[in-house]
Design a protein around this motif. Structure first.
Motif, PDB file in Angstrom:
ATOM      1  N   UNK A 140      73.695 -11.361   9.154  1.00  0.00           N
ATOM      2  CA  UNK A 140      74.129  -9.490   8.224  1.00  0.00           C
ATOM      3  C   UNK A 140      75.308  -7.984   8.957  1.00  0.00           C
ATOM      4  N   UNK A 141      74.803  -8.137  10.363  1.00  0.00           N
ATOM      5  CA  UNK A 141      75.411  -7.362  11.182  1.00  0.00           C
ATOM      6  C   UNK A 141      77.051  -7.480  11.268  1.00  0.00           C
ATOM      7  N   UNK A 142      77.464  -9.297  11.410  1.00  0.00           N
ATOM      8  CA  UNK A 142      78.648  -9.723  11.208  1.00  0.00           C
ATOM      9  C   UNK A 142      79.178  -9.272  10.308  1.00  0.00           C
ATOM     10  N   UNK A 143      78.912  -9.424   8.687  1.00  0.00           N
ATOM     11  CA  UNK A 143      79.513  -9.831   7.859  1.00  0.00           C
ATOM     12  C   UNK A 143      79.391  -7.682   7.514  1.00  0.00           C
ATOM     13  N   UNK A 144      78.367  -6.718   7.720  1.00  0.00           N
ATOM     14  CA  UNK A 144      78.580  -5.354   8.520  1.00  0.00           C
ATOM     15  C   UNK A 144      79.807  -4.808   9.046  1.00  0.00           C
ATOM     16  N   UNK A 145      79.787  -5.415   9.373  1.00  0.00           N
ATOM     17  CA  UNK A 145      81.366  -5.330  11.026  1.00  0.00           C
ATOM     18  C   UNK A 145      82.527  -5.848  10.702  1.00  0.00           C
ATOM     19  N   UNK A 146      82.923  -6.833   9.708  1.00  0.00           N
ATOM     20  CA  UNK A 146      84.073  -7.501   9.693  1.00  0.00           C
ATOM     21  C   UNK A 146      85.046  -6.785   9.262  1.00  0.00           C
ATOM     22  N   UNK A 149      84.080  -6.160   3.536  1.00  0.00           N
ATOM     23  CA  UNK A 149      84.749  -6.761   3.296  1.00  0.00           C
ATOM     24  C   UNK A 149      83.906  -7.640   1.827  1.00  0.00           C
ATOM     25  N   UNK A 150      84.779  -8.581   1.021  1.00  0.00           N
ATOM     26  CA  UNK A 150      83.945  -9.549   0.149  1.00  0.00           C
ATOM     27  C   UNK A 150      83.654  -9.678   1.178  1.00  0.00           C
ATOM     28  N   UNK A 151      82.230 -10.850   0.458  1.00  0.00           N
ATOM     29  CA  UNK A 151      81.531 -11.754   1.635  1.00  0.00           C
ATOM     30  C   UNK A 151      82.748 -13.242   0.981  1.00  0.00           C
ATOM     31  N   UNK A 152      82.963 -13.577  -0.471  1.00  0.00           N
ATOM     32  CA  UNK A 152      83.160 -14.145  -0.740  1.00  0.00           C
ATOM     33  C   UNK A 152      84.733 -14.620  -0.917  1.00  0.00           C
ATOM     34  N   UNK A 153      85.241 -13.434  -1.728  1.00  0.00           N
ATOM     35  CA  UNK A 153      86.309 -13.723  -2.177  1.00  0.00           C
ATOM     36  C   UNK A 153      87.480 -12.295  -0.826  1.00  0.00           C
ATOM     37  N   UNK A 154      86.658 -12.180   0.246  1.00  0.00           N
ATOM     38  CA  UNK A 154      87.524 -11.594   1.163  1.00  0.00           C
ATOM     39  C   UNK A 154      88.229 -10.786   1.661  1.00  0.00           C
ATOM     40  N   UNK A 155      88.831  -9.860   0.260  1.00  0.00           N
ATOM     41  CA  UNK A 155      89.124  -8.482  -0.086  1.00  0.00           C
ATOM     42  C   UNK A 155      88.407  -7.523   0.441  1.00  0.00           C
ATOM     43  N   UNK A 156      89.105  -6.485   1.091  1.00  0.00           N
ATOM     44  CA  UNK A 156      88.163  -5.164   1.488  1.00  0.00           C
ATOM     45  C   UNK A 156      87.996  -4.969   0.466  1.00  0.00           C
ATOM     46  N   UNK A 157      86.670  -4.160   0.658  1.00  0.00           N
ATOM     47  CA  UNK A 157      85.654  -4.039  -0.605  1.00  0.00           C
ATOM     48  C   UNK A 157      86.280  -2.426  -1.254  1.00  0.00           C
ATOM     49  N   UNK A 158      86.125  -1.851  -1.833  1.00  0.00           N
ATOM     50  CA  UNK A 158      86.346  -0.712  -2.417  1.00  0.00           C
ATOM     51  C   UNK A 158      84.910  -0.123  -2.790  1.00  0.00           C
TER      52      UNK A 158
END
Lengths: 428, 87
Positions: free
Chosen positions: B7-13, A352-361
């Protein structure tokens, strides 16, 4: 005789110090604490009866620019002192009293103007701050009225940042008029440029845009949405019961009363920047949550955030520039930027994009024949969502075309190996 | 301010529609053309109908899945879909 204690309510002890000859400009809190402890009789009139666990706290914390002035000190229990810590929150303002907080804010502003090395508060009159000239005849009444009338206190609390500035102009007459003038004062005082806004947001005395309305009407919607959101992303939801006021650890940032219009775009921009910062630094997305107001605030964007992050807001405001905001607003989305940023996120295995929330492509994984159609789909989606009535049909056609092209590209890629050469640069 | 846990949370979101809606709507209200950092075009999700919103998010998910699939295929020999510019 006009005495400071008349309006300097509760545990403001400046008058004691004046009487004791301790009214030099800069005093250390531990010295003042010892002064009280050396003779508990000095506590008379402060609301305390014992010096056990008694401490002296800075109303505006030193970490936020507060100074060692008697006007910026307040007696409180050690536990309360620890609870407030280095934060200057609406809760603390309520604890020390709005009038005492106002005096502390003003003296910090004075120190800032003069510079600490030249600081001189001999001409500073808390009465001028608390009760401007026309109402000074009955300061005690005004104080009592303000403290006993929750409605009045509430209204003033919401407008605290605005009122602090308004009072510098000395254009208020009495408490009732003060409330009735809030609307017009707010209109005058609302910053009309991002630069002014940043300056005021970075000022710990201002609390710009932070609402002190913690009613259930204000809290229910964002807290409900936040709970739903937390459940969806698998984060423990905040404890919040039906029809409860806003939990202590949260604040809402909103346009001040009297400015029922939308938040100024630069305030939203700075909130977005803070949001980006918070999300990127901790990924606790719940720490700043945008929502749309209801009822009187219908259609207005607001932000729910945690109190502990207010210093971050200030930090950002103090470093932000108007030019940077303008640059960001004018930034055109390009395939190159999108590809680079998405690839970085994909390499870091972020779904997931950390800020925008979109799925990362993972754009870099696609052939060049797929990248552009995919990007065009995004542009088409944006075009349609931002289209006006007269351009709606055209933008919808553009999106459908982009979708069709993307589907065709995917089909070709799947079904025909000749679409892309072995080196990835082949032609159809 | 970073932590291994975050970081782990971010990578598994897991990408969620509500997050996408909240963030993109904020960007749109702030009149951002491109999302900060990620550079993606900002979609004003709030302006879309419920059905459009769901469909568009599904399209994004599909694009993500397709890109992942392509990358997995890249590990097989003679793959023709992938640009061999990255290790």
């Amino acid at each position: 005789m006009r005495t400071a204690r008349a309006v300097w309510s509760n545990r403001g002890f400046g008058a004691h110090l004046v009487e004791a000859g301790l009214d030099n400009a800069l005093l250390r809190t531990d010295y003042v604490t010892d002064w009280f402890k050396s003779d508990p009789a000095r506590l008379v009139g402060t609301g305390f009866t014992t010096t056990d666990d008694l401490t002296v706290d800075h109303v505006v914390p030193k970490e936020l620019g507060g100074i060692d002035s008697k006007f910026n000190m307040h007696l409180m229990l050690r536990s309360d002192n620890s609870r407030f810590g280095m934060y200057y929150t609406p809760e603390k303002v309520e604890y020390v009293g709005a009038l005492n907080a106002k005096v502390a804010q003003r003296v910090v502003q004075l120190a800032r103007r003069q510079g600490l090395d030249r600081y001189d508060e001999s001409d500073f009159d808390p009465l001028e701050v608390q009760c401007p000239a026309p109402s000074r005849k009955r300061p005690l009444d005004a104080d009592l009225e303000a403290e006993s009338d929750p409605e009045s206190e509430h209204k003033r609390g919401v407008m605290e940042p605005m009122m602090a500035n308004a009072q510098m102009q000395g254009d208020e007459h009495d408490e009732d008029e003060k409330v009735s003038q809030e609307v017009s004062v707010a209109r005058v005082e609302m910053p009309h440029s991002a630069a002014v806004l940043f300056k005021r947001m970075s000022d710990p005395c201002e609390q710009f845009g932070v609402s002190q309305d913690r009613s259930s009407a204000m809290a229910a919607k964002p807290m409900r949405e936040l709970k739903q959101f937390c459940e969806e992303i698998g984060v423990p939801p905040p404890a919040y019961g039906y029809n409860q006021p806003l939990p202590d650890e949260y604040v809402i940032i909103q346009a001040p009363k009297g400015l029922r219009g939308k938040l100024p775009s630069y305030l939203k921009m700075i909130c977005v920047k803070v949001l980006s910062y918070l999300v990127l630094s901790t990924y606790e997305r719940t720490r700043m949550f945008p929502f749309m107001g209801t009822r009187a605030n219908s259609g207005k964007w607001m932000f729910l955030m945690q109190k502990r992050d207010l210093p971050v807001l200030r930090l950002f405001a103090s470093k932000e520039s108007e030019e940077a905001l303008k640059r960001e607003q004018k930034q055109t989305p390009t395939l190159a930027i999108w590809e680079r940023m998405q690839s970085m996120l994909a390499d870091a295995t972020f779904p997931v994009e950390p800020v925008g929330g979109s799925p990362v492509i993972n754009v870099a994984a696609l052939s060049h024949l797929l990248k552009e159609p995919f990007f065009n789909v995004l542009l088409g989606m944006r075009g349609l969502s931002m289209a006006k009535a007269e351009t709606f049909d055209a933008t919808r056609t553009a999106l459908l075309t982009a979708l069709n092209e993307a589907i065709q590209a995917v089909r070709r890629a799947h079904g025909d190996a000749r679409v892309v050469g072995a080196d990835g640069d082949g032609e159809a | 301010m970073e932590t291994p846990e975050s970081l782990e949370q971010m990578a598994t979101a897991r990408p969620s529609r509500s997050l996408w809606r909240q963030m993109n709507a904020t960007f749109a209200v702030a009149r951002l053309e491109a999302a900060p950092l990620t550079g993606a075009p900002v979609v004003d999700v709030d302006a879309l109908s419920e059905e459009e919103e769901r469909t568009y998010f599904d399209v994004l998910l599909a694009m993500q899945k397709f890109a992942k699939m392509v990358k997995q295929r890249a590990s097989t020999p003679n793959d023709t879909l992938v640009q061999h510019t990255r290790p």
